[in-house]
Design a protein around this motif. Structure first.
Motif, mmCIF file in Angstrom:
data_model
loop_
_atom_site.group_PDB
_atom_site.id
_atom_site.type_symbol
_atom_site.label_atom_id
_atom_site.label_comp_id
_atom_site.label_asym_id
_atom_site.label_seq_id
_atom_site.Cartn_x
_atom_site.Cartn_y
_atom_site.Cartn_z
ATOM 1 N N TYR A 29 -8.410 0.094 2.348
ATOM 2 C CA TYR A 29 -9.150 1.238 2.877
ATOM 3 C C TYR A 29 -8.444 2.502 2.424
ATOM 4 O O TYR A 29 -7.209 2.565 2.422
ATOM 5 C CB TYR A 29 -9.189 1.179 4.413
ATOM 6 C CG TYR A 29 -9.740 2.432 5.061
ATOM 7 C CD1 TYR A 29 -11.120 2.644 5.147
ATOM 8 C CD2 TYR A 29 -8.888 3.400 5.595
ATOM 9 C CE1 TYR A 29 -11.623 3.781 5.733
ATOM 10 C CE2 TYR A 29 -9.384 4.538 6.188
ATOM 11 C CZ TYR A 29 -10.758 4.740 6.257
ATOM 12 O OH TYR A 29 -11.262 5.865 6.833
ATOM 13 N N LYS A 51 -4.650 2.002 2.096
ATOM 14 C CA LYS A 51 -3.988 1.064 2.997
ATOM 15 C C LYS A 51 -4.568 -0.329 2.800
ATOM 16 O O LYS A 51 -5.776 -0.495 2.658
ATOM 17 C CB LYS A 51 -4.216 1.505 4.444
ATOM 18 C CG LYS A 51 -3.635 2.868 4.768
ATOM 19 C CD LYS A 51 -2.701 2.751 5.946
ATOM 20 C CE LYS A 51 -1.766 3.941 6.117
ATOM 21 N NZ LYS A 51 -2.287 5.258 5.690
ATOM 22 N N ARG A 111 -18.593 -0.624 9.514
ATOM 23 C CA ARG A 111 -19.537 -0.692 8.394
ATOM 24 C C ARG A 111 -19.441 0.592 7.585
ATOM 25 O O ARG A 111 -19.291 1.672 8.157
ATOM 26 C CB ARG A 111 -20.955 -0.883 8.909
ATOM 27 C CG ARG A 111 -21.154 -2.106 9.790
ATOM 28 C CD ARG A 111 -21.056 -3.383 8.969
ATOM 29 N NE ARG A 111 -21.061 -4.554 9.845
ATOM 30 C CZ ARG A 111 -19.958 -5.137 10.318
ATOM 31 N NH1 ARG A 111 -18.765 -4.655 10.020
ATOM 32 N NH2 ARG A 111 -20.032 -6.188 11.099
ATOM 33 N N PHE A 128 -13.900 1.767 1.033
ATOM 34 C CA PHE A 128 -13.400 0.402 1.189
ATOM 35 C C PHE A 128 -13.275 -0.195 -0.202
ATOM 36 O O PHE A 128 -14.130 0.040 -1.066
ATOM 37 C CB PHE A 128 -14.380 -0.462 1.992
ATOM 38 C CG PHE A 128 -14.263 -0.308 3.474
ATOM 39 C CD1 PHE A 128 -13.047 -0.555 4.112
ATOM 40 C CD2 PHE A 128 -15.354 0.061 4.252
ATOM 41 C CE1 PHE A 128 -12.940 -0.428 5.490
ATOM 42 C CE2 PHE A 128 -15.243 0.189 5.620
ATOM 43 C CZ PHE A 128 -14.037 -0.047 6.249
#
Lengths: 741, 236
Positions: B63, B82, B102, B112
């Motif tokens: 992320y 991360k 989401r 993401f």
């Protein structure tokens, strides 16, 4: 008076002139077209007859009685609203007006039409006219029933001949009138008349002519009234004839008009003094009634047969018929009596209906029989014993829940052997949507060609699915889910054949409680449906509930993934199988649907160890019950199915435009029953080049005609003394080809 | 070698729109991270649990987010990215996925990343440096569904291009969302065409959707041109 005479003279021509516009207008006619067109024909016959008389009398008849004028007016008046359509009436008036203009040409016109046979002049003219009229009409009803029908009518006429000719004591004119009556009748049915019949008619016509040559004043009067007499007495016959042929045209079947309907259509206008001389033209039923007939489908023009079959193979062709029939369970009949209030009590009696049902099954003798609403006790006590005696192998599946009826699929044991069988229950307690007790049967059959007891050839497998979907017009969502289960089961059978390298043909039939071209039907026939946001009532289209302010709508996903059926109406498990096959080949390949299945499995709901709560990560617990995930892949996606299906019935008969129905009760008449099949598609040249000479798919070669709502109501609705159920049976004939080594 | 961020240009799909420090910083940090990762993978290599459905490859979720209010130049890409976790089976995947927000519900400038274990979501990773990516720009509201479809297809090995796939990225931006899928060899046209076709199929894209293929070399060059840092990556 002159006007009326001219009208009489010219009316046949006006008939001739108006044939084409009338035909054109017929196509768009509302259901009353039956009466209208029938009367239209009747009118033609009448005028023909009158022309014969009047033309004969034209020169002699110098004393026009006011009565004759009255006759004309009255007939105009009466026949107008009752027998003629507006356009025909208008035509009559118009022709009457035009008569003056055409006065000079009328005599020239007649010989021109009559093929130069001066000996029989006007009568011949009328006859030619009639023949031409028929020849114009004929192309429209070129179906199997037509010929049968006319033969029957000829027989009928012949029996009447027998009645007429032995009566020697009737006066010459009357005999002549009787003769001409015969002629007129022959004219109306002469589309298949042979030359000798025409010659016969000419002879009799000539006799008539002679008889009319020297009429006395009295005879003139008698002739005048006689012509009317003939006119009305003709009506009961020619009218009937025409009504029948009209129905024939429309729906390919016939029904007899008793005196009651004939009178209703044509009130006799005269009380004839000479009536006692007349043999009564009572319409009896001397011939067997053919209610519904085979409609052959001739696709020879489009059919591309393979030029040859490669040497080691011989082409085997098999014809088989399929019937789908909702036979109306007695318990349901009794529970919904208000729907059958129009029926005489005796036709609602099971033993009577059962008798008719067996007659109907025996009459059509289908090779595959798919019944719905078969009551369990009736199946075991009545149907099963008789059907198995008739050579059928039967499978029965009762509905779950408290209803006592179910589906039965029967097939000729000497034509088919069963490969696999599944009985589907649509009630799935774990799925909220599927809370209704409907069932289906899916059979995988193998056609066998036998010589004696020896099986000579085995055909490609045939999947026969039979179901009765939920009735409730408001729950299209349930119907779709039930259908999806059905399609998934069919697909799994097709797939299982495909793994063996066999092409499986599909027949899906039953009562779908959905009308043509609405979403559920679309899903079946087009293979795809975008359902998201559709009102639930619209899916089946049985009732228009759009006036309701609140309606239940369909939202994706329609059914949860726990049902194990994908949006392609395939079992997720079957994809699972593919996946395991892939695993054998050393690859971990998973389909979308398969991965979604595991989404809420227990192992997937555990929070991963050491998962830090950084942005992007949530501390929510996954909720398996929240299935309406907006990001579910089914969001706004269509449901589809991979089967190529087409309906046997096209739902609009090509001729009349009056839509046929498969069910009728006191509340509704609609098409809700279907036979869908996987049609034979013309192979592309590329496929042919591949040497793919085996034609896949079923060739539809015929179907038994349905009836329209108005025709059924003329038989007092359903059930009646002919049809034992509130549905009609659907019957289709298919051809299946394969190459046998 | 640097991770470049072009805040104003169109290359904001993928991982390289985070502001970064100097090349030196970046390189240093990258080395650190590599060490860290090597340690962690030595420590714990994820394996499928008993009875679980193994994936062809292990994958890692990442992320990243541009911290609001801080000058871009002071942040390094690697500071902002991360690692969420790695998994080896379908069940383990759902375990992570179900505990993640989401993409459509993300706010701000976030991404993401889902990459094969061992491949970092950076242009400079050995697996990526000769590669490129297919980019699809989506109007708002479609990202969650498309992302799910994309990663399910990737994890389920639906692309059928051997080992070519490196990973996938969803980038949430102000007015649009971008999804992209990375592969190893940008010059392999058969592979990229196959990926494109599979994408069209699994994402159920409208026919007029524009799909753009971009090599990472071009992405780097664009970044460098924009920042006037020609050859800043030291000839790599």
């Amino acid at each position: 008076m002159i006007g009326s005479l001219l009208f009489y003279v010219l009316y046949p021509f006006s008939r001739f002139w108006t044939i084409r516009p009338s035909e054109a207008s017929k196509k768009g006619l509302p259901p009353v077209v039956v009466n209208g067109t029938a009367a239209w024909d009747g009118g033609a016959v009448t005028s023909k007859r009158i022309t014969q008389c009047q033309k004969t009398l034209l020169d002699q008849w110098h004393t026009p009685g006011s009565r004759t004028k009255g006759e004309t007016k009255e007939r105009m008046k009466k026949s107008g609203p009752e027998k003629e359509n507006d356009h025909t009436t208008a035509d009559m008036d118009k022709k009457q007006l035009m008569a003056a203009a055409h006065e000079g040409t009328k005599n020239e016109a007649a010989p021109k039409i009559c093929d130069g046979q001066p000996a029989v002049e006007e009568k011949e003219t009328a006859m030619t006219n009639g023949q031409q009229q028929d020849s114009v009409d004929t192309p429209k009803h070129e179906d199997g029933g037509m010929i049968v029908h006319h033969e029957v009518l000829h027989e009928n006429n012949n029996t009447e001949d027998g009645n007429i000719f032995p009566t020697d004591d009737i006066s010459p004119e009357q005999a002549c009138r009787a003769q001409t009556t015969e002629d007129s009748k022959h004219q109306t049915v002469c589309c298949v008349q042979e030359q000798k019949q025409i010659q016969n008619m000419e002879e009799t016509v000539t006799v008539c002519w002679d008889e009319y040559a020297a009429p006395t004043a009295d005879e003139i009067h008698g002739g005048a009234s006689g012509s009317n007499l003939v006119f009305t007495s003709l009506l009961s016959n020619s009218q009937t004839t025409n009504v029948s042929s009209q129905h024939n045209t429309q729906t390919g079947w016939q029904f007899p008009i008793g005196p009651g309907l004939a009178e209703e259509v044509h009130c006799p206008m005269w009380t004839f003094p000479a009536v006692s001389y007349y043999p009564p033209f009572e319409f009896t039923l001397p011939f067997k009634v053919m209610w519904r007939v085979w409609q052959e489908i001739d696709e020879s023009a489009t059919e591309e047969e393979p030029a040859f079959t490669p040497f080691p193979f011989t082409k085997v062709s098999m014809d088989f018929t399929v019937m789908s029939y909702n036979i109306l369970a007695q318990d349901l009949l009794e529970a919904n009596q208000e729907l059958y209030a129009h029926c005489p009590l005796e036709v609602l009696d099971w033993s009577y209906r059962y008798f008719l049902l067996l007659e109907e099954i025996q009459k059509w003798a289908p090779d595959i029989l798919c019944l719905q609403e078969v009551q369990e006790n009736h199946y075991h006590e009545h149907l099963y014993p008789v059907l198995s005696q008739m050579g059928y192998t039967c499978v029965y599946k009762r509905r779950t829940g408290t209803k006592t009826d179910g589906c039965a699929t029967c097939y000729r044991g000497d034509y088919f052997s069963v490969v696999s069988l599944s009985q589907l229950e649509f009630f799935r307690p774990e799925t909220e949507l599927l809370d209704r007790h409907n069932v289906g049967i899916v059979l995988l059959l193998q056609p066998v060609a036998t010589q004696g007891v020896k099986v000579t050839a085995k055909g490609p497998p045939l999947c026969v699915a039979n179901t009765h979907l939920l009735f409730n017009p408001r729950r299209g969502d349930v119907k779709l889910a039930q259908l999806a289960i059905m399609l998934a089961e069919i697909d799994s059978m097709v797939q299982s054949c495909a793994t063996k390298g066999e092409h499986c043909n599909v027949i899906l039939c039953g009562d779908f409680n959905s009308v043509p071209h609405m979403p559920l039907y679309q899903l079946i026939t087009t293979g795809k449906l975008y359902y998201h946001g559709l009102p639930a009532w619209m899916i089946s289209g049985q009732e228009d509930l759009s006036f309701k302010s609140h309606c239940h709508r369909l939202f994706a996903p329609l059914w949860p993934s726990t049902l194990g059926i994908t949006d392609n109406c395939q079992y997720a498990a079957s994809e699972d199988m593919c996946q395991s096959q892939n695993q054998e080949s050393g690859k971990c390949q998973y389909t979308h649907a398969f991965m979604l299945q595991l989404r809420y499995c227990p192992a997937a709901c555990v929070r991963p160890q050491g998962l830090m709560l950084i942005p992007g990560v949530t501390d929510n617990t996954p909720d398996p019950t929240s299935r309406n995930q907006p990001y579910n892949k089914r969001f706004s996606n269509p449901i589809s199915h991979p089967l190529d299906l087409e309906s046997v019935y096209k739902h609009i008969p090509p001729v009349s435009g009056v839509s046929e129905v498969t069910t009728l009760n006191s509340e509704v008449g609609a098409t809700v029953d279907y036979i869908f099949y996987s049609p034979r598609r013309i192979l592309s040249s590329a496929q042919k080049a591949d040497g793919d000479f085996v034609s896949k798919g079923l060739k539809l070669t015929g179907s038994v005609s349905l009836l329209s709502e108005d025709v059924l109501w003329s038989m007092k609705g359903l059930p009646n003394h002919i049809f034992p159920s509130d549905h009609l049976s659907l019957i289709a004939k298919f051809q299946l080809d394969w190459n046998a080594a | 070698m640097n991770n470049k961020f072009d805040a104003l240009k169109d290359d904001d799909s993928g991982d390289h729109d985070q502001d970064q420090g100097s090349p030196k910083d970046s390189e240093k940090e990258k080395t650190d991270e590599e060490d860290k990762e090597q340690n962690s993978s030595k420590k714990k290599m994820v394996v499928p649990g008993a009875g679980e459905h193994p994936l062809q490859y292990n994958y890692t979720f990442w992320y990243s987010r541009r911290t609001p209010g801080r000058p871009a130049s002071t942040q390094s890409y690697e500071q902002n990215i991360k690692q969420i976790g790695s998994f080896a089976s379908v069940e383990q995947f759902w375990r992570f996925y179900s505990h993640m927000i989401r993409p459509g519900d993300l706010t701000g400038h976030s991404d993401f990343h889902l990459f094969k274990e061992g491949i970092k979501p950076m242009w400079e990773d050995d697996a990526n440096k000769m590669g490129g990516k297919w980019i699809i720009r989506l109007r708002k509201g479609l990202a969650s569904r498309c992302w799910e479809n994309l990663i399910l297809a990737m994890l389920g090995e639906q692309f059928m291009v051997g080992e070519e796939i490196c990973g996938a990225v969803v980038s949430v931006r102000f007015q649009e969302d971008i999804i992209s899928i990375w592969n190893k060899t940008a010059s392999d046209q058969a592979t990229t065409a196959r990926i494109r076709d599979t994408l069209r199929r699994v994402l159920n894209l409208p026919p007029n959707t524009i799909m753009e293929y971009k090599t990472h070399t071009d992405s780097i060059k664009a970044w460098e041109d924009f920042h006037g840092l020609v050859n800043a990556s030291g000839g790599r």
